[in-house]
Design an enzyme around this catalytic site. Structure first.
Site, mmCIF file in Angstrom:
data_model
loop_
_atom_site.group_PDB
_atom_site.id
_atom_site.type_symbol
_atom_site.label_atom_id
_atom_site.label_comp_id
_atom_site.label_asym_id
_atom_site.label_seq_id
_atom_site.Cartn_x
_atom_site.Cartn_y
_atom_site.Cartn_z
ATOM 1 C CB SER A 140 -40.473 -47.518 0.176
ATOM 2 O OG SER A 140 -40.852 -48.240 -0.696
ATOM 3 C CE1 TYR A 171 -38.180 -49.210 4.808
ATOM 4 C CE2 TYR A 171 -39.319 -50.121 3.096
ATOM 5 C CZ TYR A 171 -38.511 -49.482 3.672
ATOM 6 O OH TYR A 171 -37.562 -49.435 2.124
HETATM 7 N N1 LIG Z 1 -33.222 -51.825 -1.220
HETATM 8 C C1 LIG Z 1 -34.320 -51.257 -1.605
HETATM 9 O O1 LIG Z 1 -35.040 -52.231 -2.405
HETATM 10 C C2 LIG Z 1 -35.017 -50.205 -0.536
HETATM 11 C C3 LIG Z 1 -36.280 -49.789 -2.076
HETATM 12 C C4 LIG Z 1 -36.917 -48.402 -1.814
HETATM 13 C C5 LIG Z 1 -36.760 -47.888 0.021
HETATM 14 N N2 LIG Z 1 -35.446 -48.315 0.357
HETATM 15 C C6 LIG Z 1 -35.095 -47.224 1.124
HETATM 16 O O2 LIG Z 1 -33.262 -46.693 0.815
HETATM 17 C C7 LIG Z 1 -32.646 -46.363 2.190
HETATM 18 C C8 LIG Z 1 -31.127 -47.714 1.628
HETATM 19 O O3 LIG Z 1 -31.397 -48.745 2.133
HETATM 20 P P1 LIG Z 1 -30.665 -49.410 1.641
HETATM 21 O O4 LIG Z 1 -31.658 -51.132 0.622
HETATM 22 O O5 LIG Z 1 -29.409 -49.084 0.950
HETATM 23 O O6 LIG Z 1 -30.384 -50.795 2.905
HETATM 24 P P2 LIG Z 1 -29.507 -50.099 3.998
HETATM 25 O O7 LIG Z 1 -27.796 -49.984 3.665
HETATM 26 O O8 LIG Z 1 -29.486 -51.126 5.434
HETATM 27 O O9 LIG Z 1 -29.505 -48.415 4.570
HETATM 28 C C9 LIG Z 1 -29.989 -47.639 5.968
HETATM 29 C C10 LIG Z 1 -29.277 -47.788 6.775
HETATM 30 O O10 LIG Z 1 -29.913 -47.315 7.555
HETATM 31 C C11 LIG Z 1 -28.902 -46.922 8.785
HETATM 32 N N3 LIG Z 1 -29.933 -47.215 10.638
HETATM 33 C C12 LIG Z 1 -31.069 -47.397 10.781
HETATM 34 N N4 LIG Z 1 -31.043 -46.879 11.616
HETATM 35 C C13 LIG Z 1 -30.993 -46.007 11.683
HETATM 36 C C14 LIG Z 1 -30.145 -44.439 13.022
HETATM 37 N N5 LIG Z 1 -31.258 -44.807 14.338
HETATM 38 N N6 LIG Z 1 -29.609 -43.585 13.371
HETATM 39 C C15 LIG Z 1 -28.847 -44.097 11.933
HETATM 40 N N7 LIG Z 1 -28.729 -44.812 10.622
HETATM 41 C C16 LIG Z 1 -29.465 -45.754 10.894
HETATM 42 C C17 LIG Z 1 -28.866 -48.585 9.026
HETATM 43 O O11 LIG Z 1 -27.509 -48.839 10.213
HETATM 44 P P3 LIG Z 1 -26.829 -49.954 10.533
HETATM 45 O O12 LIG Z 1 -26.041 -50.802 8.845
HETATM 46 O O13 LIG Z 1 -25.845 -49.621 11.884
HETATM 47 O O14 LIG Z 1 -27.342 -50.543 10.709
HETATM 48 C C18 LIG Z 1 -28.308 -48.545 7.819
HETATM 49 O O15 LIG Z 1 -27.191 -48.285 7.333
HETATM 50 C C19 LIG Z 1 -33.820 -46.802 3.159
HETATM 51 O O16 LIG Z 1 -34.433 -45.541 3.520
HETATM 52 C C20 LIG Z 1 -34.700 -47.638 2.077
HETATM 53 O O17 LIG Z 1 -35.755 -47.638 2.858
HETATM 54 C C21 LIG Z 1 -34.962 -48.963 -0.353
#
Ligand SMILES: NC(=O)c1ccc[n+]([C@@H]2O[C@H](COP(=O)([O-])OP(=O)(O)OC[C@H]3O[C@@H](n4cnc5c(N)ncnc54)[C@H](OP(=O)(O)O)[C@@H]3O)[C@@H](O)[C@H]2O)c1
Length: 248
Positions: A140, A171
């Site tokens: 990020s 984070y």
């Molecule tokens: N959305 C944004 O604006 C944004 C911006 C910058 C970076 N990112 C990055 O993009 C990536 C995906 O994020 P997202 O926005 O798509 O949100 P998200 O759907 O909440 O993705 C995160 C996933 O990680 C899983 N997770 C958490 N702990 C875990 C563990 N111990 N073992 C396996 N899985 C685990 C969660 O599973 P559960 O469903 O079981 O909780 C969730 O499905 C992340 O690395 C985030 O930091 C997102």
């Protein structure tokens, strides 16, 4: 056929699932993974119904024994892994320096840094077996030291110094550490022809209520899929958003 494992891809709205869909559309067998099998099995079936080669795997970053079992399953079926997308992450907050709960801080570091490192380490023999391994650490801009008010105007977006109003301090620092890990991984794994890069997807509407200010998941996943499919002479040890290099 190339194989790709995407961690944390058990949410239909998430970047992991969309990245899997985009990689699958390129003829890559995508392995969806999540903490619970029930999260990924229907999503894998959905992709198969669309003509994509997909399977489901239980994988919790915080369960090393379970990860070892997952490695055995992938080895038994494919004998190698070409792409590892370290997408899973934990964000607990918001909280700043003064009010952050230390147990929550540990959980974020344990998941985003230690868990990502541990999963990568365990899958490394299969990535080496590929001969053309690719690792994408989904990071990020929130973890970037870059100060948007002082230079580098060609890189609009968010950075560490921009999160004062909505502090996600812990984070953000996990992503700073993850970016450092990208550099170390890239250096260590170059001899095995494994390319490792960090990708910021940009602010993305993956959770309800964010559609008004964040972009669609399909737009953001493109840059992740790009880094996952770089040619052998592609970049390594760098940070990207939308295929363009970002400052650390
Ligand atoms: N959305 C944004 O604006 C944004 C911006 C910058 C970076 N990112 C990055 O993009 C990536 C995906 O994020 P997202 O926005 O798509 O949100 P998200 O759907 O909440 O993705 C995160 C996933 O990680 C899983 N997770 C958490 N702990 C875990 C563990 N111990 N073992 C396996 N899985 C685990 C969660 O599973 P559960 O469903 O079981 O909780 C969730 O499905 C992340 O690395 C985030 O930091 C997102």
């Amino acid at each position: 056929m190339r194989t790709a494992l995407i961690t944390g891809s058990g949410r239909r709205e998430g970047l992991g699932f969309e990245t899997a869909r985009q990689l699958g559309a390129q003829g890559i067998h995508v392995i969806l993974s999540a903490r619970r099998s029930e999260q990924v099995e229907p999503l894998a079936t959905e992709l198969v119904d669309q003509g994509i080669e997909a399977s489901a795997l239980k994988l919790d970053l915080l369960d090393p024994a379970g990860v070892a079992t997952a490695v055995q399953r992938v080895e038994a079926r494919f004998g190698k892994l070409d792409i590892l997308v370290n997408n899973a992450a934990m964000l607990v907050g918001p909280a700043g320096v003064a009010d952050k709960d230390m147990d929550e801080l540990l959980l974020e570091f344990q998941t985003n840094v230690v868990g990502t490192w541990s999963v990568t380490q365990q899958f490394l023999p299969l990535l080496v077996a590929s001969g053309h391994g690719r690792i994408v650490n989904v990071s990020s801009g929130a973890g970037s030291f870059w100060d948007p008010d002082h230079g580098l105007v060609n890189h609009p977006g968010f950075a560490m110094a921009r999160f004062g109003d909505m502090p996600i301090t812990a984070y953000a620092l996990t992503k700073t550490a993850l970016n450092g890990l990208t550099i170390k991984m890239a250096k260590d794994l170059k001899r095995d022809n494994i390319l490792v890069n960090s990708v910021c997807p940009g602010l993305t509407a993956t959770h309800p209520g964010t559609e008004g200010f964040a972009r669609p998941v399909a737009d953001s996943a493109k840059g992740i899929a790009w880094a996952a499919t770089l040619p052998d002479d592609g970049p390594t040890g760098l940070f990207f958003r939308d295929e363009k290099q970002l400052p650390w």
